[in-house]
Scaffold this motif. Sequence first.
Motif, PDB file in Angstrom:
ATOM      1  N   LEU A  18      25.445   8.470  39.607  1.00 29.65           N
ATOM      2  CA  LEU A  18      26.539   7.695  40.185  1.00 29.65           C
ATOM      3  C   LEU A  18      27.767   7.753  39.272  1.00 29.65           C
ATOM      4  CD1 LEU A  18      27.132   5.964  42.679  1.00 29.65           C
ATOM      5  CD2 LEU A  18      26.408   3.971  41.355  1.00 29.65           C
ATOM      6  N   ASP A  19      27.533   7.665  37.977  1.00 29.34           N
ATOM      7  CA  ASP A  19      28.615   7.782  37.011  1.00 29.34           C
ATOM      8  C   ASP A  19      29.221   9.189  37.026  1.00 29.34           C
ATOM      9  OD1 ASP A  19      30.245   6.627  34.901  1.00 29.34           O
ATOM     10  OD2 ASP A  19      29.154   7.971  33.543  1.00 29.34           O
ATOM     11  N   VAL A  45      35.291  12.443  40.616  1.00 29.54           N
ATOM     12  CA  VAL A  45      36.407  11.919  41.401  1.00 29.54           C
ATOM     13  C   VAL A  45      37.609  11.607  40.503  1.00 29.54           C
ATOM     14  CG1 VAL A  45      37.156  10.015  42.894  1.00 29.54           C
ATOM     15  CG2 VAL A  45      34.918  11.067  43.243  1.00 29.54           C
ATOM     16  N   GLU A  46      37.369  11.023  39.339  1.00 30.50           N
ATOM     17  CA  GLU A  46      38.461  10.738  38.403  1.00 30.50           C
ATOM     18  C   GLU A  46      39.158  12.025  37.971  1.00 30.50           C
ATOM     19  OE1 GLU A  46      37.099   8.470  35.060  1.00 30.50           O
ATOM     20  OE2 GLU A  46      36.618   6.736  36.300  1.00 30.50           O
ATOM     21  N   THR A  47      38.382  13.057  37.715  1.00 33.18           N
ATOM     22  CA  THR A  47      38.949  14.345  37.320  1.00 33.18           C
ATOM     23  C   THR A  47      39.785  14.932  38.454  1.00 33.18           C
ATOM     24  OG1 THR A  47      37.031  14.718  35.908  1.00 33.18           O
ATOM     25  CG2 THR A  47      38.413  16.623  36.390  1.00 33.18           C
ATOM     26  N   LEU A  48      39.277  14.846  39.670  1.00 31.61           N
ATOM     27  CA  LEU A  48      40.047  15.322  40.818  1.00 31.61           C
ATOM     28  C   LEU A  48      41.343  14.524  40.975  1.00 31.61           C
ATOM     29  CD1 LEU A  48      37.207  15.853  43.463  1.00 31.61           C
ATOM     30  CD2 LEU A  48      38.445  17.618  42.195  1.00 31.61           C
ATOM     31  N   ASP A  49      41.249  13.211  40.783  1.00 32.36           N
ATOM     32  CA  ASP A  49      42.445  12.367  40.860  1.00 32.36           C
ATOM     33  C   ASP A  49      43.492  12.774  39.832  1.00 32.36           C
ATOM     34  OD1 ASP A  49      42.088  10.700  43.011  1.00 32.36           O
ATOM     35  OD2 ASP A  49      41.179   9.080  41.858  1.00 32.36           O
ATOM     36  N   LYS A  50      43.047  13.075  38.627  1.00 30.44           N
ATOM     37  CA  LYS A  50      43.986  13.470  37.578  1.00 30.44           C
ATOM     38  C   LYS A  50      44.593  14.842  37.852  1.00 30.44           C
ATOM     39  CE  LYS A  50      41.835  10.663  34.028  1.00 30.44           C
ATOM     40  NZ  LYS A  50      40.925  10.632  32.880  1.00 30.44           N
ATOM     41  N   ASP A  91      32.252  23.294  38.327  1.00 33.51           N
ATOM     42  CA  ASP A  91      31.517  24.178  37.415  1.00 33.51           C
ATOM     43  C   ASP A  91      31.674  23.765  35.955  1.00 33.51           C
ATOM     44  OD1 ASP A  91      30.552  25.636  39.513  1.00 33.51           O
ATOM     45  OD2 ASP A  91      31.984  27.286  39.280  1.00 33.51           O
ATOM     46  N   GLU A  92      32.747  23.077  35.622  1.00 36.17           N
ATOM     47  CA  GLU A  92      32.909  22.565  34.259  1.00 36.17           C
ATOM     48  C   GLU A  92      32.052  21.322  34.028  1.00 36.17           C
ATOM     49  OE1 GLU A  92      34.472  23.721  31.492  1.00 36.17           O
ATOM     50  OE2 GLU A  92      34.781  25.529  32.676  1.00 36.17           O
ATOM     51  N   ILE A  93      31.726  20.620  35.097  1.00 35.12           N
ATOM     52  CA  ILE A  93      30.900  19.405  34.987  1.00 35.12           C
ATOM     53  C   ILE A  93      29.419  19.742  35.128  1.00 35.12           C
ATOM     54  CG2 ILE A  93      30.398  17.166  36.046  1.00 35.12           C
ATOM     55  CD1 ILE A  93      33.383  17.069  36.874  1.00 35.12           C
ATOM     56  N   ILE A  94      29.098  20.566  36.129  1.00 33.46           N
ATOM     57  CA  ILE A  94      27.702  20.922  36.426  1.00 33.46           C
ATOM     58  C   ILE A  94      27.614  22.438  36.526  1.00 33.46           C
ATOM     59  CG2 ILE A  94      25.800  20.728  38.069  1.00 33.46           C
ATOM     60  CD1 ILE A  94      27.225  18.160  39.090  1.00 33.46           C
ATOM     61  N   PHE A  95      26.623  23.012  35.891  1.00 30.28           N
ATOM     62  CA  PHE A  95      26.404  24.454  36.028  1.00 30.28           C
ATOM     63  C   PHE A  95      24.912  24.701  36.134  1.00 30.28           C
ATOM     64  CE2 PHE A  95      26.074  28.880  34.764  1.00 30.28           C
ATOM     65  CZ  PHE A  95      27.054  29.437  35.566  1.00 30.28           C
ATOM     66  N   GLY A  96      24.506  25.396  37.170  1.00 28.30           N
ATOM     67  CA  GLY A  96      23.094  25.706  37.357  1.00 28.30           C
ATOM     68  C   GLY A  96      22.223  24.485  37.547  1.00 28.30           C
ATOM     69  N   GLY A  97      22.817  23.392  38.044  1.00 28.68           N
ATOM     70  CA  GLY A  97      22.057  22.168  38.258  1.00 28.68           C
ATOM     71  C   GLY A  97      21.929  21.283  37.035  1.00 28.68           C
ATOM     72  N   GLN A  98      22.555  21.685  35.928  1.00 32.54           N
ATOM     73  CA  GLN A  98      22.506  20.905  34.687  1.00 32.54           C
ATOM     74  C   GLN A  98      23.897  20.351  34.377  1.00 32.54           C
ATOM     75  OE1 GLN A  98      19.565  20.352  33.087  1.00 32.54           O
ATOM     76  NE2 GLN A  98      18.643  21.546  34.734  1.00 32.54           N
ATOM     77  N   SER A 148      33.050  14.077  30.301  1.00 28.36           N
ATOM     78  CA  SER A 148      34.376  13.562  29.973  1.00 28.36           C
ATOM     79  C   SER A 148      35.414  14.244  30.859  1.00 28.36           C
ATOM     80  CB  SER A 148      34.698  13.818  28.499  1.00 28.36           C
ATOM     81  OG  SER A 148      36.071  13.615  28.256  1.00 28.36           O
ATOM     82  N   SER A 149      36.105  13.453  31.664  1.00 28.79           N
ATOM     83  CA  SER A 149      37.112  14.051  32.541  1.00 28.79           C
ATOM     84  C   SER A 149      38.252  14.660  31.738  1.00 28.79           C
ATOM     85  CB  SER A 149      37.640  13.022  33.544  1.00 28.79           C
ATOM     86  OG  SER A 149      38.268  11.951  32.890  1.00 28.79           O
ATOM     87  N   ILE A 150      38.540  14.131  30.561  1.00 26.88           N
ATOM     88  CA  ILE A 150      39.594  14.683  29.701  1.00 26.88           C
ATOM     89  C   ILE A 150      39.223  16.094  29.260  1.00 26.88           C
ATOM     90  CG2 ILE A 150      40.761  14.435  27.471  1.00 26.88           C
ATOM     91  CD1 ILE A 150      40.440  11.351  27.913  1.00 26.88           C
ATOM     92  N   GLU A 151      37.982  16.289  28.845  1.00 23.45           N
ATOM     93  CA  GLU A 151      37.525  17.619  28.421  1.00 23.45           C
ATOM     94  C   GLU A 151      37.494  18.598  29.591  1.00 23.45           C
ATOM     95  OE1 GLU A 151      37.016  18.676  25.285  1.00 23.45           O
ATOM     96  OE2 GLU A 151      37.740  16.693  24.703  1.00 23.45           O
ATOM     97  N   VAL A 152      37.105  18.117  30.759  1.00 23.08           N
ATOM     98  CA  VAL A 152      37.081  18.972  31.943  1.00 23.08           C
ATOM     99  C   VAL A 152      38.497  19.421  32.292  1.00 23.08           C
ATOM    100  CG1 VAL A 152      36.579  19.057  34.426  1.00 23.08           C
ATOM    101  CG2 VAL A 152      34.958  17.970  32.860  1.00 23.08           C
ATOM    102  N   ILE A 153      39.449  18.504  32.234  1.00 25.59           N
ATOM    103  CA  ILE A 153      40.843  18.849  32.541  1.00 25.59           C
ATOM    104  C   ILE A 153      41.387  19.862  31.539  1.00 25.59           C
ATOM    105  CG2 ILE A 153      43.194  17.924  32.586  1.00 25.59           C
ATOM    106  CD1 ILE A 153      41.945  15.415  33.913  1.00 25.59           C
TER     107      ILE A 153
END
Length: 171
Positions: free
Chosen positions: A86-87, A93-98, A120-127, A132-137
Amino acid sequence: MIKSVMVMNTQGKPRLAKFYDFQPVEKQQELIRSVFGVLCGRADNVSNFVEADSIFGPGTRLVYKHFATLYFVFIFDSSENELAMLDLIQVFVETLDKCFKNVCELDIVYNYSKLHTILDEIIFGGQVLETSSIEVIKAVEEISKCSPSLSPSTCLSFFGPSTRPLLLCYN
């Protein structure tokens, strides 16, 4: 392991469907319809956690969040924590919003490749790779510098020694 990530609108149109284990296209469509059938029949005041044994097999759970006209759905097995998933939806969603300045359904439709890059930066291959949305951005911005359109023809993804995907860009 995360089995699938789906984003669909309130009419059941899938805007994103990513499966981390192979499913034929017909089976994917059937699963998307089944998930939507479960979601549209639920009241707003009930839990966001659903047993998905009948849809995806034994030991499978579904977690979703409903934002405006979109459902964000993660399907996962018993090795994942429901609250963590859930988190993770919230991080997505927060990353998409930013990235899109208040994401809406049209942002998802017209920026499909960027949506996949973020996921793909958050989840890759199911893992789960990053929470951190900052790191993803930061990662998405680096990829965008390499290829402004994020087109697959200019970026080649492959597995490096750490199994984290690396991106090689060609001009």
